[in-house]
Design a protein around this motif. Structure first.
Motif, PDB file in Angstrom:
ATOM      1  N   ALA A   1       0.828  -1.205   0.000  1.00 37.53           N
ATOM      2  CA  ALA A   1       0.000   0.000   0.000  1.00 37.53           C
ATOM      3  C   ALA A   1       0.865   1.260   0.000  1.00 37.53           C
ATOM      4  O   ALA A   1       0.583   2.222  -0.734  1.00 37.53           O
ATOM      5  N   GLU A   2       1.923   1.266   0.808  1.00 35.39           N
ATOM      6  CA  GLU A   2       2.789   2.438   0.855  1.00 35.39           C
ATOM      7  C   GLU A   2       3.520   2.643  -0.466  1.00 35.39           C
ATOM      8  O   GLU A   2       3.653   3.774  -0.955  1.00 35.39           O
ATOM      9  N   THR A   3       3.990   1.552  -1.059  1.00 41.62           N
ATOM     10  CA  THR A   3       4.654   1.662  -2.356  1.00 41.62           C
ATOM     11  C   THR A   3       3.674   2.131  -3.430  1.00 41.62           C
ATOM     12  O   THR A   3       3.989   2.990  -4.268  1.00 41.62           O
ATOM     13  N   PHE A   4       2.471   1.578  -3.391  1.00 43.98           N
ATOM     14  CA  PHE A   4       1.453   1.934  -4.377  1.00 43.98           C
ATOM     15  C   PHE A   4       1.077   3.407  -4.272  1.00 43.98           C
ATOM     16  O   PHE A   4       0.975   4.116  -5.279  1.00 43.98           O
ATOM     17  N   ILE A   5       0.893   3.895  -3.051  1.00 51.00           N
ATOM     18  CA  ILE A   5       0.505   5.289  -2.864  1.00 51.00           C
ATOM     19  C   ILE A   5       1.641   6.229  -3.268  1.00 51.00           C
ATOM     20  O   ILE A   5       1.408   7.319  -3.803  1.00 51.00           O
ATOM     21  N   SER A   6       2.886   5.820  -3.040  1.00 49.02           N
ATOM     22  CA  SER A   6       4.019   6.639  -3.490  1.00 49.02           C
ATOM     23  C   SER A   6       3.995   6.789  -5.009  1.00 49.02           C
ATOM     24  O   SER A   6       4.227   7.881  -5.542  1.00 49.02           O
ATOM     25  N   ASP A   7       3.708   5.688  -5.710  1.00 51.06           N
ATOM     26  CA  ASP A   7       3.609   5.761  -7.171  1.00 51.06           C
ATOM     27  C   ASP A   7       2.438   6.642  -7.604  1.00 51.06           C
ATOM     28  O   ASP A   7       2.541   7.414  -8.563  1.00 51.06           O
ATOM     29  N   GLN A   8       1.325   6.517  -6.883  1.00 48.11           N
ATOM     30  CA  GLN A   8       0.157   7.340  -7.219  1.00 48.11           C
ATOM     31  C   GLN A   8       0.458   8.824  -7.006  1.00 48.11           C
ATOM     32  O   GLN A   8       0.019   9.681  -7.783  1.00 48.11           O
ATOM     33  N   LYS A   9       1.172   9.120  -5.959  1.00 48.36           N
ATOM     34  CA  LYS A   9       1.546  10.511  -5.679  1.00 48.36           C
ATOM     35  C   LYS A   9       2.437  11.065  -6.782  1.00 48.36           C
ATOM     36  O   LYS A   9       2.235  12.195  -7.263  1.00 48.36           O
ATOM     37  N   LEU A  10       3.421  10.270  -7.206  1.00 48.51           N
ATOM     38  CA  LEU A  10       4.302  10.702  -8.281  1.00 48.51           C
ATOM     39  C   LEU A  10       3.522  10.908  -9.578  1.00 48.51           C
ATOM     40  O   LEU A  10       3.735  11.887 -10.308  1.00 48.51           O
ATOM     41  N   ALA A  11       2.594   9.988  -9.877  1.00 51.17           N
ATOM     42  CA  ALA A  11       1.776  10.120 -11.083  1.00 51.17           C
ATOM     43  C   ALA A  11       0.880  11.352 -11.018  1.00 51.17           C
ATOM     44  O   ALA A  11       0.638  12.018 -12.030  1.00 51.17           O
ATOM     45  N   HIS A  12       0.386  11.666  -9.832  1.00 49.52           N
ATOM     46  CA  HIS A  12      -0.461  12.848  -9.658  1.00 49.52           C
ATOM     47  C   HIS A  12       0.334  14.123  -9.936  1.00 49.52           C
ATOM     48  O   HIS A  12      -0.132  15.028 -10.637  1.00 49.52           O
ATOM     49  N   TYR A  13       1.551  14.194  -9.398  1.00 55.08           N
ATOM     50  CA  TYR A  13       2.386  15.375  -9.633  1.00 55.08           C
ATOM     51  C   TYR A  13       2.793  15.490 -11.102  1.00 55.08           C
ATOM     52  O   TYR A  13       2.973  16.589 -11.627  1.00 55.08           O
ATOM     53  N   ALA A  14       2.961  14.336 -11.744  1.00 55.29           N
ATOM     54  CA  ALA A  14       3.337  14.341 -13.165  1.00 55.29           C
ATOM     55  C   ALA A  14       2.136  14.512 -14.084  1.00 55.29           C
ATOM     56  O   ALA A  14       2.295  14.520 -15.305  1.00 55.29           O
TER      57      ALA A  14
END
Length: 428
Positions: free
Chosen positions: A199-212
């Motif tokens: 979950a933590e890894t997934f949310i980190s990726d989601q956060k990066l995708a959101h900023y991008a």
């Protein structure tokens, strides 16, 4: 015993031989256990376990007190998304990024729930069909406990960048639910740990995708496909690694020492095979009080930080506990020191003086260093270690010099009776 290792020792000062206390079904045999030895751990590993259990209850209580509004908002958002499939998660926010992301189709919450159900079913089928000795109900309990701790861990991670692993908590639960089984303990530990870790890894990726500003459904597809591919890649890598000679031993030729795996093995031995009752009540009774200490200490520390918010704005107690958890287990100080120097340089010196440069290049450099380590590791292994080549220079020899490198130190000899610890026939 050495003071800062995760290895478990017997009463003769040797590495604990787990096979000497197991029966034909790989369960604890009390008679063999009584005839052999109780397990003993180093002072560093003892400290790690105490702080680890303190951190679980502390983080849950402290984060709930400090961030209860986020809990409330998360529950309301999930419920609203399930009731109204056309609702937008971005509509609740007015920041520029959320406004831009409204142009894309969102991923409905029920898509994630379907994947969750499928994953849980597959996991339960696996532990039932394969001879793991793990009951399905125990796997479900481990997953539910991981879900219960998920929001506090994620909030802590988002605020501090600190990853609070739940693997030790899963080990204790497994020890009580399936006593005497190291295999079941290891599986349930992985199930409980994977919920929060993924979950933590997934949310980190989601956060990066959101900023991008990437389309959410495209990110969802990419993550799903990459996950499926990684299942086969990881399985193949494990099969290859298990074929290496002396894999995970301290004298492995290519230095596959598996420090973290040794720590997992030690916890599984203590709380899985030997069991939490013998470990908590008979051998190390102080460890169990760590749960109470963490939960109680969170309340006054919360009010102190509220009262002196300005003076303690850079102090987060969970990070202090995290620092203790990094001490005395699988790695020594030299493992973390280079990262500390880099953090001071980039996150303080450059950021406070050259903010524009930092904003443009900091994360690019971070990604480049991470990718460089991965690719150089593969290249070095294939070129120099898979079929060992002689390449002697300071960079290769300094890591194996000194007490840490040669894995030997001056220790006290055994007493004249031939063993240390509790007396004969006093453990059960």
């Amino acid at each position: 015993m050495p003071p800062n290792v995760s290895t478990v020792y017997d009463r003769y000062g040797k590495t604990y031989n787990l096979s000497r206390i197991l029966n034909a079904q790989d369960r604890l045999d009390p008679i063999k256990y009584q005839a052999y030895s109780p397990p003993y751990i180093s002072a560093g590993y003892y400290l790690y376990l105490c702080v680890s259990f303190t951190a679980y209850t502390f983080a849950f209580v402290y984060v709930f007190l400090n961030e209860w509004k986020i809990f409330q908002e998360a529950i309301k958002g999930l419920w609203k998304g399930l009731r109204d499939r056309k609702s937008s998660a971005y509509a609740r926010y007015r920041d520029p990024l959320s406004i831009l992301m409204r142009n894309y189709e969102e991923v409905p919450d029920w898509w994630f729930l379907i994947l969750l159900v499928i994953s849980v079913v597959v996991g339960c089928v696996i532990v039932h069909v394969y001879p793991t000795g793990t009951p399905v109900w125990a796997a479900i309990v481990a997953i539910l406990v991981g879900i219960a701790m998920l929001v506090p861990c994620i909030v802590l991670y988002s605020n501090t960048g600190y990853f609070l692993s739940l693997n030790n908590l899963g080990t204790i639960l497994a020890g009580y639910m399936v006593p005497g089984s190291g295999v079941a303990c290891l599986i349930l530990r992985a199930y409980g740990y994977a919920v929060e870790d993924q979950a933590e890894t997934f949310i980190s990726d989601q956060k990066l995708a959101h900023y991008a500003k990437l389309p959410p459904r495209a990110v969802f597809r990419a993550q799903l496909i990459a996950t499926i591919i990684s299942i086969f890649v990881t399985s193949g890598a494990l099969e290859l690694a298990h074929g290496l000679p002396d894999f995970c031993s301290l004298d492995q030729g290519s230095r596959f020492y598996c420090a973290w795996s040794h720590s997992i093995y030690s916890g599984t031995l203590l709380f899985g095979a030997v069991g939490p009752h013998r470990t908590f009540d008979l051998l190390y009774p102080m460890i169990k009080w760590a749960f109470l200490i963490g939960g109680v200490a969170a309340v006054p520390i919360y009010f102190v930080r509220q009262r002196f918010a300005k003076q303690l704005r850079f102090f987060h107690p969970a990070l202090v506990l995290g620092g203790f958890m990094r001490y005395g287990t699988g790695y020594n100080l030299s493992y973390y020191t280079p990262g500390f120097y880099a953090s001071v340089a980039f996150m303080w010196y450059i950021r406070t003086r050259y903010l524009a440069w930092w904003s443009k290049y900091n994360y690019i450099i971070s990604c480049g260093l991470t990718a460089g380590i991965a690719f150089s590791g593969i290249l070095i292994f294939l070129a120099l270690q898979y079929r060992p080549k002689t390449l002697v220079w300071w960079g290769n020899t300094v890591a194996t010099s000194g007490v840490d490198g040669i894995n030997k130190a001056t220790l006290k000899p055994l007493p004249n009776v031939g063993y240390f610890g509790v007396a004969n026939n006093t453990w059960v």
